[in-house]
Design an enzyme around this catalytic site. Structure first.
Site, PDB file in Angstrom:
ATOM      1  N   GLU A 111      22.507  33.368  28.167  1.00  0.00           N
ATOM      2  CA  GLU A 111      23.905  33.806  28.234  1.00  0.00           C
ATOM      3  C   GLU A 111      24.005  35.323  28.433  1.00  0.00           C
ATOM      4  OE1 GLU A 111      26.336  32.643  24.895  1.00  0.00           O
ATOM      5  OE2 GLU A 111      26.890  30.756  25.814  1.00  0.00           O
ATOM      6  N   HIS A 151       0.773  17.951  27.989  1.00  0.00           N
ATOM      7  CA  HIS A 151       0.537  16.625  28.564  1.00  0.00           C
ATOM      8  C   HIS A 151       1.688  16.180  29.458  1.00  0.00           C
ATOM      9  CE1 HIS A 151      -3.016  15.841  25.937  1.00  0.00           C
ATOM     10  NE2 HIS A 151      -2.438  16.838  25.288  1.00  0.00           N
ATOM     11  N   LYS A 208      34.701  24.049  31.315  1.00  0.00           N
ATOM     12  CA  LYS A 208      35.829  23.700  30.435  1.00  0.00           C
ATOM     13  C   LYS A 208      37.096  23.519  31.259  1.00  0.00           C
ATOM     14  CE  LYS A 208      34.076  26.404  26.564  1.00  0.00           C
ATOM     15  NZ  LYS A 208      34.269  27.613  25.783  1.00  0.00           N
TER      16      LYS A 208
HETATM   17  O1  PA5 Z   1      27.848  32.530  22.368  1.00  0.00           O
HETATM   18  C1  PA5 Z   1      28.958  32.064  22.431  1.00  0.00           C
HETATM   19  O2  PA5 Z   1      29.973  32.773  22.504  1.00  0.00           O
HETATM   20  C2  PA5 Z   1      29.178  30.582  22.455  1.00  0.00           C
HETATM   21  O3  PA5 Z   1      27.981  29.904  22.395  1.00  0.00           O
HETATM   22  C3  PA5 Z   1      30.031  30.198  21.254  1.00  0.00           C
HETATM   23  O4  PA5 Z   1      29.393  30.583  20.078  1.00  0.00           O
HETATM   24  C4  PA5 Z   1      30.289  28.715  21.241  1.00  0.00           C
HETATM   25  O5  PA5 Z   1      30.942  28.335  22.405  1.00  0.00           O
HETATM   26  C5  PA5 Z   1      31.112  28.304  20.036  1.00  0.00           C
HETATM   27  O6  PA5 Z   1      32.349  28.959  20.022  1.00  0.00           O
HETATM   28  P1  PA5 Z   1      33.246  28.938  18.740  1.00  0.00           P
HETATM   29  O7  PA5 Z   1      32.500  29.622  17.643  1.00  0.00           O
HETATM   30  O8  PA5 Z   1      34.494  29.670  19.105  1.00  0.00           O
HETATM   31  O9  PA5 Z   1      33.507  27.494  18.418  1.00  0.00           O
END
Ligand code: PA5
Length: 443
Positions: A283, A304, A418
């Site tokens: 990310e 393996h 989303k």
């Molecule tokens: O790194 C991030 O921002 C995402 O992985 C969020 O943590 C994830 O989408 C969960 O979001 P939230 O804490 O708002 O439910």
């Protein structure tokens, strides 16, 4: 924690590496000065050293309350609100769930699998359970779905009043939907600081509470991170700074066409650490049409299956092995009278010794096969060393992202799926997107 770059250096262009090494000081300084991109998400940089004993005692006290009451603690969360606590717990828990008097910790809210959720409801039937609902926003579909189901089941089982004492919300300070619900219902809450992004949040209550619930030592975890914060700071020169060295080397390899980094373990307990690491780097760096693809394998298991590809496939990969010097427990290779498998030459040896030779042999074979290899070693799998590892990778990720020239602290790309999902599900407010996606599908 030690970092060994011997088996990577020969693959990297010396001039490029030297240039990147020189640039790490400025990149690391940006994390400190807050003058770089994404500077509203730098709360993690000095998070370890800002954690007080009083705060840890509050987290521990809440964990103790849940531990005293619940046979099962369900941790609901996804992505940055999930992988950190699971990574630490799975590294320290008994592999097969024999965790003594500790409650069983299970995870929910990280997928939309109907069978998964049905199985979870079955598991909880007739059990006393508690819920830790981790969501900064409170509107994440996967987590909100699981929380609705869990809350309903808990209230139906113990009543609304008692359920209130068994639900803890880890969420943002004031804005999010989960905060509003927690205030309305009167749940105990912990704050996810606004300036700490999900993937950097394991040392906030996002991780600490669930880790304490599993019976692990959060003080030692934080101490490890604090020591690594010092070891990777701007005052530590490049030749002693593991975060800067790792960041420079992986970028040098990337510039020479090594587009995929495979994080490797030889301890199955580290599987979820690798999952956490993939989110951290994936990310942070995968944007602007750039970024090393973070992959992972569990060895020797995956030797393996993926071993062939790594040994002889396209030479666009490098490996980083996370090695644990000593196993915590002892098992000896058994002697067998018939010796049909021909393995009596190993009889009496520690299994870990065999594993170490598998590790060394694999690293040498992969280097011979043209795969640069970095080695990160921790002495033993415990809270302190995991704390070190976590902060090492976080700091390296910040430096590496700046070397790459991206904003390491945003994740605009995660919204695309989303948008489509909500359009397909006719979410109110998505009418135009729904019409467009239907037209596209019906073409
Ligand atoms: O790194 C991030 O921002 C995402 O992985 C969020 O943590 C994830 O989408 C969960 O979001 P939230 O804490 O708002 O439910």
């Amino acid at each position: 924690m030690k970092l060994n770059l011997e088996n990577a250096a020969s693959f990297a262009c010396a001039d490029k590496l030297a240039k990147l090494a020189a640039e790490t000081a400025a990149a690391n300084e940006l994390l400190e000065s807050g003058k770089g991109a994404g500077n509203d998400f730098l709360g993690w940089v000095h998070l370890p050293s800002s954690i007080t004993d009083e705060f840890l005692a509050e987290v521990q006290a809440t964990a103790n309350l849940l531990r005293e009451t619940a046979e099962i603690i369900v941790v609901a969360g996804i992505g940055g609100s999930y992988l950190g606590p699971r990574a630490v717990n799975e590294a320290l828990d008994h592999t097969f769930g024999l965790n003594g008097n500790n409650p069983r910790v299970v995870y929910a809210g990280n997928n939309i699998g109907e069978d998964y959720l049905a199985d979870l409801m079955e598991l909880l039937e007739g059990k006393t359970f508690a819920i830790i609902n981790i969501s900064k926003s409170g509107t994440t579909t996967e987590t909100a779905l699981a929380f609705r189901l869990l809350k309903t089941k808990l209230e139906a089982t113990v009543g609304k009043e008692a359920a209130r004492e068994l639900i803890v919300a880890v969420t943002d300070k004031e804005k999010g939907a989960a905060r509003k619900l927690a205030t309305k219902e009167g749940y105990k809450t912990f704050v996810i600081p606004d300036n700490v992004g999900g993937r950097f949040s394991v040392l906030t209550p996002v991780g600490l509470l669930a880790i304490a619930c599993a019976g692990h030592d959060i003080k030692a975890l934080v101490k490890g991170a604090q020591d690594m914060e010092k070891a990777t700071g701007v005052d530590v020169p490049y030749d002693q700074n593991p975060a800067c060295q790792y960041a420079a080397m992986r970028n040098a390899l990337y510039q020479d066409g090594k587009k995929i980094e495979i994080l490797v373990n030889f301890q199955p307990k580290l599987h979820y650490m690798m999952e956490w690491w993939k989110q951290l780097f994936g990310e942070s760096e995968g944007k602007d049409l750039k970024g090393i693809y973070p992959a992972s394998v569990d060895f020797t298991t995956d030797l393996h299956s993926m071993g062939q590809w790594i040994q002889e496939g396209e030479r666009t990969i490098f490996e980083t092995v996370v090695s644990v010097e000593k196993a915590n427990k002892t098992v000896l290779f058994p002697h067998d009278e018939e010796n049909l498998d021909g393995l009596n030459f190993l009889a009496g040896k520690r299994v870990d010794e065999v594993n170490k030779m598998a590790e060394l042999g694999t690293r040498l074979a992969h280097v011979d096969g043209g795969v640069p290899n970095m080695l990160v070693t921790i002495p033993v799998l415990d809270e302190y060393n995991l704390g070190q590892l976590i902060y090492f990778f976080e700091r390296a990720c910040g430096v590496s992202g700046y070397l790459l020239g991206v904003n390491p602290f945003n994740q605009p790309g995660v919204e695309a799926y989303k948008k489509n999902m909500f359009a397909l599900l006719n979410k109110p407010g998505y009418e135009a997107e729904s019409a467009a996606i239907l037209a596209r599908l019906n073409k």
